[in-house]
Design an enzyme around this catalytic site. Structure first.
Site, mmCIF file in Angstrom:
data_model
loop_
_atom_site.group_PDB
_atom_site.id
_atom_site.type_symbol
_atom_site.label_atom_id
_atom_site.label_comp_id
_atom_site.label_asym_id
_atom_site.label_seq_id
_atom_site.Cartn_x
_atom_site.Cartn_y
_atom_site.Cartn_z
ATOM 1 N N CYS A 107 0.684 -1.049 0.063
ATOM 2 C CA CYS A 107 0.020 -0.126 0.064
ATOM 3 C C CYS A 107 0.902 1.310 -0.051
ATOM 4 C CB CYS A 107 -0.911 0.000 1.442
ATOM 5 S SG CYS A 107 -2.458 1.111 0.963
ATOM 6 N N VAL A 108 0.589 2.229 0.895
ATOM 7 C CA VAL A 108 1.369 3.410 0.923
ATOM 8 C C VAL A 108 2.715 3.445 1.445
ATOM 9 C CG1 VAL A 108 -0.494 4.795 0.968
ATOM 10 C CG2 VAL A 108 0.462 4.206 3.090
#
Length: 330
Positions: free
Chosen positions: A118-119
């Site tokens: 993800c981030v």
């Protein structure tokens, strides 16, 4: 291989996304249950101290080791999760702690394979590990990643990307797809598919699978473009040439192209093809319609055009896509 050679280190820090941390270990743990592979993986959660870490979900997680305790160990896979903040307008922004970046940079020097979930890609980018590489992240922070790190080739569409020994994954549940891809890289596709079945994932999604569909793309700020998007969706079986779309919007073709580029970052023809591929995907996933029928419904003109569009956008063929993603197996 000894267990040390497959040591998987997952970073912990305050505010980390919980599923990013807990999802991949479930995949790695099933390897030993589903196969006779030895040694498999040794997964540890690493943090600055042994104090509990509070995740974004409010659940506290206990580290297994400190970063200092890993100083003498060779790491096979470093997995970096992420953390975000959401403002009053529900805009999402990835957070990057400089101290975490320093730890990632140090650990990466003695790691065979570096991955982000993800981030977490923002942390890898801040550590300089994505320079000159193609990478993905959650679609909601892709523009932030591209703006803050122009040296990174950001592609917000795939659910994960491998560029050499660096892997980046997209958002939330795709952490499972990334972990399965790592297992497939180490132990083969058959083993990864067996694990996917145990996770009730039906299939192991390939990296080319898009993390969002056309209807979920960012909404434009122009009502005219939104009306055109709805018009396209309702009329995918028609020709939908540039002239057709311009006439529908009562503007010139040049103005139409300029508006699409500024509002959606693409051309009208590319957007139409994306919408057609999206509709074809749904047909392949949920119906028994033939390729010829899907070609007609989605306005591709010929089956060859449909196949070329799938290869270009999803890096697969329609029939392979149906085999992998059909809701009810044959």
């Amino acid at each position: 291989m000894s267990p040390v050679e497959r040591l998987v280190v997952i970073l912990l820090f305050e505010g980390v996304d919980l599923l990013d941390v807990t999802g991949p270990p479930e995949v790695f743990a099933l390897l030993r249950r589903e196969t006779d592979e030895e040694p498999g993986y040794e997964v540890v959660l690493a943090a600055e101290t042994m104090d509990p870490v509070t995740t974004s979900a409010g659940v506290r997680v206990l580290p297994d080791v400190t970063f200092d305790e890993l100083a003498t160990r060779a790491v096979d896979t470093l997995l970096v999760p992420g953390s975000v903040e959401v403002d009053e307008r529900r805009r999402v922004r990835a957070l990057v702690d400089p101290s975490v970046v320093d730890r990632v940079r140090s650990l990466a020097e003695r790691t065979r394979r570096v991955t982000s979930v993800c981030v977490g890609a923002h942390i890898l980018a801040a550590a300089g590990l994505l320079d000159g590489r193609r990478a993905t992240t959650h679609w909601s922070t892709a523009q932030q990643l591209a703006a803050e790190h122009p040296e990174v080739e950001v592609d917000a569409d795939p659910i994960f990307i491998r560029d050499g020994d660096v892997w980046t994954g997209a958002g939330i549940s795709s952490c499972l797809d990334l972990a399965l891809a790592l297992v497939a890289d180490d132990f083969g596709e058959t083993t990864a598919l067996r694990i996917a079945r145990q996770l009730v994932m039906y299939v192991k999604r390939p990296s080319g699978q898009s993390q969002f569909s056309v209807p979920l793309e960012p909404v434009s700020t122009t009502r005219r473009v939104e009306d055109l998007r709805h018009y396209i969706t309702r009329n995918l079986g028609e020709r939908l040439t540039l002239a057709d779309l311009a006439a529908s919007a009562h503007i010139s073709e040049r103005q139409l192209t300029r508006i699409f580029k500024s509002e959606l970052g693409t051309t009208p023809s590319a957007y139409v093809e994306s919408a057609r591929v999206e509709m074809a995907r749904r047909q392949l996933e949920s119906t028994d319609a033939t390729l010829e029928r899907i070609t007609t419904l989605c306005g591709f003109g010929t089956t060859d055009t449909l196949i070329r569009a799938f290869r270009r956008r999803l890096d697969t063929t329609p029939m392979e896509y149906r085999r992998r993603f059909r809701a009810t197996p044959d």
